[in-house]
Design a protein around this motif. Structure first.
Motif, PDB file in Angstrom:
ATOM      1  N   ALA A   1      12.139 -70.407  88.958  1.00 17.18           N
ATOM      2  CA  ALA A   1      13.042 -69.460  88.299  1.00 17.18           C
ATOM      3  C   ALA A   1      14.420 -70.085  88.085  1.00 17.18           C
ATOM      4  O   ALA A   1      15.079 -69.828  87.068  1.00 17.18           O
ATOM      5  CB  ALA A   1      13.166 -68.184  89.129  1.00 17.18           C
ATOM      6  N   LEU A   2      14.847 -70.920  89.033  1.00 16.77           N
ATOM      7  CA  LEU A   2      16.150 -71.584  88.910  1.00 16.77           C
ATOM      8  C   LEU A   2      16.152 -72.568  87.741  1.00 16.77           C
ATOM      9  O   LEU A   2      17.122 -72.641  86.976  1.00 16.77           O
ATOM     10  CB  LEU A   2      16.477 -72.307  90.226  1.00 16.77           C
ATOM     11  N   VAL A   3      15.055 -73.303  87.571  1.00 15.34           N
ATOM     12  CA  VAL A   3      14.930 -74.234  86.437  1.00 15.34           C
ATOM     13  C   VAL A   3      14.947 -73.457  85.116  1.00 15.34           C
ATOM     14  O   VAL A   3      15.634 -73.832  84.158  1.00 15.34           O
ATOM     15  CB  VAL A   3      13.631 -75.060  86.557  1.00 15.34           C
ATOM     16  N   ALA A   4      14.209 -72.344  85.077  1.00 10.27           N
ATOM     17  CA  ALA A   4      14.153 -71.521  83.860  1.00 10.27           C
ATOM     18  C   ALA A   4      15.526 -70.933  83.547  1.00 10.27           C
ATOM     19  O   ALA A   4      15.921 -70.826  82.371  1.00 10.27           O
ATOM     20  CB  ALA A   4      13.125 -70.408  84.035  1.00 10.27           C
ATOM     21  N   TYR A   5      16.256 -70.563  84.596  1.00  9.89           N
ATOM     22  CA  TYR A   5      17.598 -70.005  84.405  1.00  9.89           C
ATOM     23  C   TYR A   5      18.521 -71.016  83.721  1.00  9.89           C
ATOM     24  O   TYR A   5      19.237 -70.679  82.770  1.00  9.89           O
ATOM     25  CB  TYR A   5      18.184 -69.593  85.760  1.00  9.89           C
ATOM     26  N   LYS A   6      18.509 -72.250  84.176  1.00 13.90           N
ATOM     27  CA  LYS A   6      19.390 -73.271  83.590  1.00 13.90           C
ATOM     28  C   LYS A   6      19.077 -73.491  82.109  1.00 13.90           C
ATOM     29  O   LYS A   6      19.981 -73.664  81.287  1.00 13.90           O
ATOM     30  CB  LYS A   6      19.278 -74.572  84.390  1.00 13.90           C
ATOM     31  N   GLU A   7      17.812 -73.433  81.764  1.00 10.22           N
ATOM     32  CA  GLU A   7      17.427 -73.577  80.362  1.00 10.22           C
ATOM     33  C   GLU A   7      17.886 -72.352  79.546  1.00 10.22           C
ATOM     34  O   GLU A   7      18.348 -72.483  78.410  1.00 10.22           O
ATOM     35  CB  GLU A   7      15.909 -73.735  80.260  1.00 10.22           C
ATOM     36  N   GLN A   8      17.796 -71.182  80.173  1.00 12.58           N
ATOM     37  CA  GLN A   8      18.211 -69.956  79.507  1.00 12.58           C
ATOM     38  C   GLN A   8      19.711 -69.992  79.178  1.00 12.58           C
ATOM     39  O   GLN A   8      20.132 -69.515  78.124  1.00 12.58           O
ATOM     40  CB  GLN A   8      17.899 -68.758  80.416  1.00 12.58           C
TER      41      GLN A   8
ATOM     42  N   THR B   1      26.581 -57.360  70.156  1.00  9.49           N
ATOM     43  CA  THR B   1      25.541 -56.528  70.769  1.00  9.49           C
ATOM     44  C   THR B   1      24.357 -57.371  71.229  1.00  9.49           C
ATOM     45  O   THR B   1      23.871 -57.222  72.361  1.00  9.49           O
ATOM     46  CB  THR B   1      25.058 -55.455  69.774  1.00  9.49           C
ATOM     47  N   THR B   2      23.908 -58.272  70.372  1.00  8.32           N
ATOM     48  CA  THR B   2      22.783 -59.151  70.732  1.00  8.32           C
ATOM     49  C   THR B   2      23.143 -60.026  71.926  1.00  8.32           C
ATOM     50  O   THR B   2      22.335 -60.225  72.844  1.00  8.32           O
ATOM     51  CB  THR B   2      22.396 -60.042  69.539  1.00  8.32           C
ATOM     52  N   ALA B   3      24.372 -60.546  71.926  1.00  9.88           N
ATOM     53  CA  ALA B   3      24.819 -61.412  73.017  1.00  9.88           C
ATOM     54  C   ALA B   3      24.878 -60.649  74.339  1.00  9.88           C
ATOM     55  O   ALA B   3      24.429 -61.163  75.379  1.00  9.88           O
ATOM     56  CB  ALA B   3      26.188 -62.000  72.692  1.00  9.88           C
ATOM     57  N   LEU B   4      25.396 -59.431  74.322  1.00 10.05           N
ATOM     58  CA  LEU B   4      25.533 -58.677  75.565  1.00 10.05           C
ATOM     59  C   LEU B   4      24.176 -58.260  76.129  1.00 10.05           C
ATOM     60  O   LEU B   4      23.988 -58.200  77.345  1.00 10.05           O
ATOM     61  CB  LEU B   4      26.426 -57.456  75.350  1.00 10.05           C
ATOM     62  N   LYS B   5      23.213 -58.003  75.263  1.00  8.33           N
ATOM     63  CA  LYS B   5      21.862 -57.704  75.752  1.00  8.33           C
ATOM     64  C   LYS B   5      21.251 -58.926  76.445  1.00  8.33           C
ATOM     65  O   LYS B   5      20.608 -58.817  77.496  1.00  8.33           O
ATOM     66  CB  LYS B   5      20.976 -57.227  74.602  1.00  8.33           C
ATOM     67  N   ALA B   6      21.475 -60.093  75.853  1.00  7.53           N
ATOM     68  CA  ALA B   6      20.995 -61.332  76.478  1.00  7.53           C
ATOM     69  C   ALA B   6      21.741 -61.608  77.781  1.00  7.53           C
ATOM     70  O   ALA B   6      21.157 -62.100  78.758  1.00  7.53           O
ATOM     71  CB  ALA B   6      21.160 -62.495  75.507  1.00  7.53           C
ATOM     72  N   TYR B   7      23.022 -61.290  77.793  1.00  6.63           N
ATOM     73  CA  TYR B   7      23.856 -61.499  78.980  1.00  6.63           C
ATOM     74  C   TYR B   7      23.396 -60.601  80.131  1.00  6.63           C
ATOM     75  O   TYR B   7      23.384 -61.019  81.295  1.00  6.63           O
ATOM     76  CB  TYR B   7      25.315 -61.222  78.625  1.00  6.63           C
ATOM     77  N   GLU B   8      23.002 -59.375  79.816  1.00  5.37           N
ATOM     78  CA  GLU B   8      22.453 -58.482  80.841  1.00  5.37           C
ATOM     79  C   GLU B   8      21.255 -59.130  81.532  1.00  5.37           C
ATOM     80  O   GLU B   8      21.123 -59.098  82.763  1.00  5.37           O
ATOM     81  CB  GLU B   8      22.025 -57.156  80.216  1.00  5.37           C
ATOM     82  N   GLU B   9      20.367 -59.713  80.747  1.00  6.10           N
ATOM     83  CA  GLU B   9      19.176 -60.357  81.317  1.00  6.10           C
ATOM     84  C   GLU B   9      19.565 -61.516  82.227  1.00  6.10           C
ATOM     85  O   GLU B   9      18.954 -61.728  83.282  1.00  6.10           O
ATOM     86  CB  GLU B   9      18.269 -60.859  80.194  1.00  6.10           C
ATOM     87  N   ILE B  10      20.591 -62.269  81.824  1.00  5.64           N
ATOM     88  CA  ILE B  10      21.060 -63.386  82.642  1.00  5.64           C
ATOM     89  C   ILE B  10      21.605 -62.876  83.978  1.00  5.64           C
ATOM     90  O   ILE B  10      21.295 -63.428  85.048  1.00  5.64           O
ATOM     91  CB  ILE B  10      22.142 -64.189  81.886  1.00  5.64           C
TER      92      ILE B  10
END
Length: 596
Positions: free
Chosen positions: A32-39, A58-67
């Motif tokens: 998960a840590l490796v996947a996070y760095k790629e994300q 809006t698109t950026a903040l939705k992606a940021y929530e997931e991060i």
């Protein structure tokens, strides 16, 4: 030899928390840590320099929530495991992998808030109108505009993030890896000593010889690390001072309160009113306790004792579950289910073992459990700690109804749900009992644990912080001896001349990790002020108040601390709730005087 602490691998697994609820094993965590760095790389490529219209933001903040949800999982897995076994090199290595990943990725994320802060206010309000779940987050971006640095400066600060974290890491290393406490003699027996043993057991023991001798051993070790710890702490607050100046604040205190969205008046009021008006009640209480123990004098090592009582028996974690459900059941079925789940799914770490972090806390994953750290003694004091931490758990489980961007309220409110649970637990038991001895015991525990801990121990930390930051901003010289002098003077001011507050008491500042979390200590008394008012209302008008209180907890950070309190029915814009709380403590001491 008594009270030798077991190794982590030797404790009953049923007394430990289950972090496999986050990741099943370290291998899954590392994937998960490796996947996070790629994300993060993908996020930066997709949005850096492009946050110029409502749709893209809006698109950026939705992606940021997931991060942020992923970071919550990664950070909790890395540090919860380490916190209960700090001498384990493998766990330390796993936590280090997380820290390295955050050091590499945080600068790549810093552009988001910086670029949002550079946009016109009208655009951000357009986003709010279309996406109200982010209102608080975006309004805070607008609020910070006057203090925002250039994009390059903000990114540079983000790159220095690991360095700014280093003082706290050094403090923890000193505390858990370097400090070793001498054995001590009491009652013709030899005892081991440690942070956990002293703070969770010896310091509140009703055995005077054990309590006082353990204190001598404890503070002897702290004194040996005074200058190293002072240098660590001063490095931390100087970092805060530098950032405060860079961002244009008049003082470091103003900078730290701005982060909480709290005025200086509320901060100063909390300290000044308690120092003046609560102190007489607490002096009266401690004198009662000293008399009940037959003490010929009251030293600082005697301040935290409660009433000697036949009811002062140890109970098991399972017994505490039924006990707390009975006391907190009025908060409803969903709340009771959360308490049951915390036991059944092993959210709680009860074990006492070498290398475990001291104190208690609750750490909630946005999409998972609320992990509670304790070192279980089974005494009423510890039951109240568990009620406190379950208050945090209930709060943040409910706050998940908000976006993760609107999730964590101001520190000023953060201790209200937890302290309300403590008061509610004791007051429920008081109402159910006709036994004067039991009532006296409960009142003494309520004062010595809930009010002493939150409105004395932590409040005196706040008074210490205020003086230290004030001197820092006046460019006065500070070192370990001066920090001890400041702490000792504050303790003597609060307790007065009748108590024997010795030189060792000046070392108490060394014990507290709270000094590395901004202006956290004063918020305990602020939270308890709200919590006391809410506990009273919950007892007297449950049908009208419970639903409103739970709704308030579910609002997360969507309102300011003052507005959250007001939503629940407590107006902290005036000093009335604080003065009412102090009056309530005085009434508890009055009751105790009549009962013993």
């Amino acid at each position: 030899m008594t009270n030798a602490m077991p190794k982590r691998q030797d404790v009953d697994v049923q007394e430990t928390w289950d972090t496999s609820l986050i990741y099943k094993d370290p291998s899954e965590y590392r994937q998960a840590l490796v996947a996070y760095k790629e994300q993060i790389l993908q996020f930066e490529a997709a949005f850096k320099g492009k946050l110029t219209d409502c749709s893209k933001i809006t698109t950026a903040l939705k992606a940021y929530e997931e991060i942020l949800i992923l970071v919550s999982r990664l950070s909790h897995y890395a540090f919860l495991n380490l916190d209960v076994d700090r001498m384990n090199a493998e766990l330390a290595s796993m936590a280090n992998e997380y820290e390295l990943a955050m050091a590499a990725t945080a600068p790549k994320l810093s552009f988001l808030e910086t670029e949002l802060g550079l946009q016109k206010e009208e655009l951000l309000k357009q986003v709010i109108a279309k996406q109200p779940q982010w209102t608080s987050f975006l309004e805070n971006i607008i609020r910070q505009k006057p203090h925002q640095l250039t994009p390059d400066q903000e990114e540079l600060l983000a790159n220095f993030g690991p360095t700014f974290q280093q003082p706290y890491n050094s403090y923890i290393t000193t505390k858990f890896e370097d400090m070793t406490f001498s054995d001590f003699e009491a009652n013709e027996q030899t005892y081991k000593n440690s942070y956990v043993l002293f703070e969770n057991d010896y310091e509140i023991s009703h055995d005077t010889a054990l309590r006082r001798q353990s204190a001598k051993s404890f503070y002897q070790t702290l004194r040996a690390y005074k200058n190293t710890t002072a240098a660590t702490y001063l490095a931390h607050i100087k970092n805060e001072q530098i950032e405060a100046k860079l961002r244009g604040f008049d003082s470091t205190i103003d900078f730290l309160l701005f982060k909480q969205n709290v005025s200086r008046d509320l901060f100063d009021r909390q300290i000044d009113v308690i120092m003046e008006e609560l102190a007489p009640h607490m002096r009266r209480f401690v004198k009662l306790m000293a008399k009940s123990h037959g003490l010929d004098k009251i030293t600082h090592g005697d301040l935290k004792i409660s009433l000697p009582s036949v009811f002062n028996k140890r109970i098991t974690p399972d017994e505490s579950k039924k006990f707390l459900i009975d006391c907190l059941g009025m908060l409803g079925e969903e709340y009771v289910n959360m308490i049951e789940e915390s036991f059944e799914k092993r959210w709680i770490d009860f074990a006492q073992n070498e290398g475990k972090a001291t104190g208690g806390y609750c750490a909630t994953l946005y999409d998972g459990p609320s992990y509670i750290l304790l070192s279980w003694t089974g005494l009423m004091n510890e039951v109240l700690v568990l009620a406190h931490e379950l208050g945090h758990a209930g709060h943040f489980q409910l706050a998940k109804k908000q976006s993760i961007l609107n999730y964590e309220p101001s520190l000023y409110f953060i201790e209200a749900p937890s302290t309300a649970n403590e008061v509610l637990t004791c007051n429920t038991l008081l109402k159910q009992s006709d036994d004067d001895q039991f009532k006296a015991y409960l009142i003494s525990e309520l004062i010595s644990r809930t009010y002493f801990h939150n409105m004395v121990t932590h409040l005196l930390e706040a008074a210490f912080q205020r003086e230290v930051y004030t001197r820092l901003d006046r460019d006065e010289y500070l070192n370990g001896d001066i920090l001890c002098e400041i702490k000792l003077a504050i303790l003597k001011e609060f307790w007065g001349e009748e108590f024997e507050i010795g030189e060792d008491a000046g070392l108490i500042w060394i014990r507290q990790p709270h000094y590395y979390i901004g202006l956290y200590p004063y918020t305990y008394s602020a939270g308890l002020t709200i919590g006391t008012a809410m506990a009273k209302e919950l007892e007297e008008n449950p049908d009208e108040v419970v639903e409103k209180w739970l709704e308030t907890l579910s609002l997360g950070a969507s309102l300011s601390a003052q507005d959250l309190a007001k939503h629940a029915g407590v107006d902290v814009s005036t000093d009335k709730p604080l003065k009412d709380t102090i009056t309530y403590v005085g009434s508890l001491v009055d009751q105790l005087e009549a009962l013993i």
